[in-house]
Design a protein around this motif. Structure first.
Motif, PDB file in Angstrom:
ATOM      1  N   CYS A 246      35.446  43.222  47.075  1.00  0.00           N
ATOM      2  CA  CYS A 246      35.878  41.814  47.105  1.00  0.00           C
ATOM      3  C   CYS A 246      35.687  41.152  45.741  1.00  0.00           C
ATOM      4  O   CYS A 246      34.636  41.308  45.109  1.00  0.00           O
ATOM      5  N   LEU A 247      36.700  40.425  45.321  1.00  0.00           N
ATOM      6  CA  LEU A 247      36.540  39.547  44.159  1.00  0.00           C
ATOM      7  C   LEU A 247      36.290  38.158  44.714  1.00  0.00           C
ATOM      8  O   LEU A 247      37.136  37.597  45.431  1.00  0.00           O
ATOM      9  N   TYR A 248      35.110  37.622  44.412  1.00  0.00           N
ATOM     10  CA  TYR A 248      34.691  36.333  44.973  1.00  0.00           C
ATOM     11  C   TYR A 248      34.755  35.282  43.874  1.00  0.00           C
ATOM     12  O   TYR A 248      34.015  35.347  42.891  1.00  0.00           O
ATOM     13  N   LEU A 249      35.632  34.303  44.016  1.00  0.00           N
ATOM     14  CA  LEU A 249      35.820  33.284  42.977  1.00  0.00           C
ATOM     15  C   LEU A 249      35.118  31.999  43.398  1.00  0.00           C
ATOM     16  O   LEU A 249      35.438  31.421  44.445  1.00  0.00           O
ATOM     17  N   GLY A 250      34.153  31.568  42.601  1.00  0.00           N
ATOM     18  CA  GLY A 250      33.363  30.376  42.948  1.00  0.00           C
ATOM     19  C   GLY A 250      32.118  30.780  43.708  1.00  0.00           C
ATOM     20  O   GLY A 250      31.821  30.270  44.790  1.00  0.00           O
TER      21      GLY A 250
ATOM     22  N   ILE B  74      31.933  46.732  46.839  1.00  0.00           N
ATOM     23  CA  ILE B  74      31.356  45.950  45.739  1.00  0.00           C
ATOM     24  C   ILE B  74      31.829  44.505  45.860  1.00  0.00           C
ATOM     25  O   ILE B  74      33.001  44.253  46.191  1.00  0.00           O
ATOM     26  N   VAL B  75      30.923  43.572  45.595  1.00  0.00           N
ATOM     27  CA  VAL B  75      31.288  42.159  45.551  1.00  0.00           C
ATOM     28  C   VAL B  75      31.200  41.715  44.088  1.00  0.00           C
ATOM     29  O   VAL B  75      30.111  41.680  43.504  1.00  0.00           O
ATOM     30  N   TYR B  76      32.350  41.424  43.494  1.00  0.00           N
ATOM     31  CA  TYR B  76      32.385  40.878  42.131  1.00  0.00           C
ATOM     32  C   TYR B  76      32.300  39.367  42.277  1.00  0.00           C
ATOM     33  O   TYR B  76      33.226  38.736  42.809  1.00  0.00           O
ATOM     34  N   ALA B  77      31.186  38.798  41.828  1.00  0.00           N
ATOM     35  CA  ALA B  77      30.910  37.383  42.108  1.00  0.00           C
ATOM     36  C   ALA B  77      31.080  36.563  40.835  1.00  0.00           C
ATOM     37  O   ALA B  77      30.234  36.595  39.940  1.00  0.00           O
ATOM     38  N   LEU B  78      32.208  35.839  40.761  1.00  0.00           N
ATOM     39  CA  LEU B  78      32.540  35.082  39.551  1.00  0.00           C
ATOM     40  C   LEU B  78      32.130  33.618  39.686  1.00  0.00           C
ATOM     41  O   LEU B  78      32.393  32.973  40.702  1.00  0.00           O
ATOM     42  N   GLU B  79      31.526  33.113  38.618  1.00  0.00           N
ATOM     43  CA  GLU B  79      31.084  31.711  38.622  1.00  0.00           C
ATOM     44  C   GLU B  79      31.123  31.212  37.189  1.00  0.00           C
ATOM     45  O   GLU B  79      30.795  31.952  36.271  1.00  0.00           O
TER      46      GLU B  79
ATOM     47  N   ILE C 141      40.390  39.032  48.019  1.00  0.00           N
ATOM     48  CA  ILE C 141      39.956  37.943  47.129  1.00  0.00           C
ATOM     49  C   ILE C 141      39.511  36.804  48.029  1.00  0.00           C
ATOM     50  O   ILE C 141      40.252  36.386  48.941  1.00  0.00           O
ATOM     51  N   TYR C 142      38.285  36.337  47.800  1.00  0.00           N
ATOM     52  CA  TYR C 142      37.772  35.172  48.523  1.00  0.00           C
ATOM     53  C   TYR C 142      37.610  34.072  47.493  1.00  0.00           C
ATOM     54  O   TYR C 142      36.895  34.242  46.515  1.00  0.00           O
ATOM     55  N   GLN C 143      38.287  32.963  47.688  1.00  0.00           N
ATOM     56  CA  GLN C 143      38.241  31.892  46.684  1.00  0.00           C
ATOM     57  C   GLN C 143      37.753  30.575  47.283  1.00  0.00           C
ATOM     58  O   GLN C 143      38.300  30.083  48.264  1.00  0.00           O
ATOM     59  N   ASP C 144      36.715  30.016  46.661  1.00  0.00           N
ATOM     60  CA  ASP C 144      36.157  28.725  47.090  1.00  0.00           C
ATOM     61  C   ASP C 144      35.723  27.988  45.827  1.00  0.00           C
ATOM     62  O   ASP C 144      34.542  27.903  45.523  1.00  0.00           O
ATOM     63  N   VAL C 145      36.719  27.477  45.057  1.00  0.00           N
ATOM     64  CA  VAL C 145      36.375  26.926  43.746  1.00  0.00           C
ATOM     65  C   VAL C 145      36.445  25.398  43.637  1.00  0.00           C
ATOM     66  O   VAL C 145      35.999  24.840  42.635  1.00  0.00           O
TER      67      VAL C 145
END
Ligand SMILES: C[S@@+](CC[C@H](N)C(=O)[O-])C[C@H]1O[C@@H](n2cnc3c(N)ncnc32)[C@H](O)[C@@H]1O
Length: 229
Positions: free
Chosen positions: A79-83, A101-106, A149-153
């Motif tokens: 998962c690509l996690y945005l926010g 894998i969780v790619y955790a972007l912030e 892709i999980y997005q919560d920005v």
């Protein structure tokens, strides 16, 4: 630590429930015994430690409580996690995607510092300091295919950000979970109008909307779109 009867979720591997099936409480298994991330309660059952998953603190828990029909949480998926913020939801996702894998972007430095601390013992979380508006800039940090892709920005152009990242990273047939906060896009128009517009932007980019999940009960002025690439 409290004792409680906890059983597997009927449809989602690595998610657990207690109470009635209609209004369950959610849990994930805690891989790091005794450690909590956001003050969540710990429970023991049959020598296994569980962390309670609070739908008022994590919109993904709220989504699950609304019984989505799309199966998007699969334990070996990436998962690509945005926010990612400080990693509240990321921690539960890491428990669920136990072989992925969780790619955790912030992009906020203060939050990413906490995120790094919170995920230091989690082998399947990759914290990334980056701006979701510019997907190409974090390409070097992503080294597998992306199934979700999980997005919560909470940004004004949420749909465009989701499309850019989906185009760049999401595999064909991959799933996009877009949390839309109407107030971040337009604080004057009615929420429903804002949601409709965002939905249209995704459709025009070729994403197929599978479901629209209303999570108002847990997060005011939020809705969730689930789409397939
Ligand atoms: C609502 S919070 C996310 C909460 C988190 N999803 C959770 O459930 O634990 C939104 C986060 O998105 C981050 N954010 C906003 N715009 C961003 C961007 N363009 N790139 C990366 N992160 C962003 C904010 O700093 C904030 O931490």
């Amino acid at each position: 630590m409290k004792k409680i009867k906890i059983r597997p979720h009927p449809h989602i591997k690595n998610v657990f429930i207690s109470g009635s099936s209609e209004r369950p409480r959610l849990y994930t298994k805690n891989p790091i015994k005794g450690k909590t991330i956001y003050g969540e309660k710990l429970y023991h059952d049959n020598k296994i430690e569980y962390r309670e998953w609070n739908p008022y603190r994590s919109k993904l828990a709220a989504i699950i409580l609304k019984h989505p029909s799309t199966k998007f949480l699969i334990k070996n998926h990436n998962c690509l996690y945005l926010g990612a913020a400080s990693g509240t939801t990321v921690s539960h996702l890491s428990d669920i995607l136990s072989n992925g894998i969780v790619y955790a972007l912030e992009f906020a430095e203060r939050s990413i510092r906490q995120l790094i601390q919170n995920s230091s013992e989690r082998m399947n979380v990759v914290p990334i300091l980056g701006d979701a508006r510019f997907p190409i800039k974090y390409a070097k940090s992503i080294f597998t295919n992306i199934n979700i892709i999980y997005q919560d920005v909470a940004q004004p152009n949420q749909a465009e950000i989701a499309i850019r990242n989906s185009d760049y990273y999401l595999k064909e047939d991959g799933i996009l979970i877009l949390v839309i906060k109407s107030q971040s896009i337009d604080s004057v128009s009615k929420s429903e109008k804002v949601y409709k517009k965002e939905k249209k932007i995704l459709q025009q980019a070729g994403l197929a909307i599978l479901e629209n999940i209303n999570i108002q009960k847990y997060a005011l002025n939020h809705t969730v779109l689930i789409a397939r690439k």
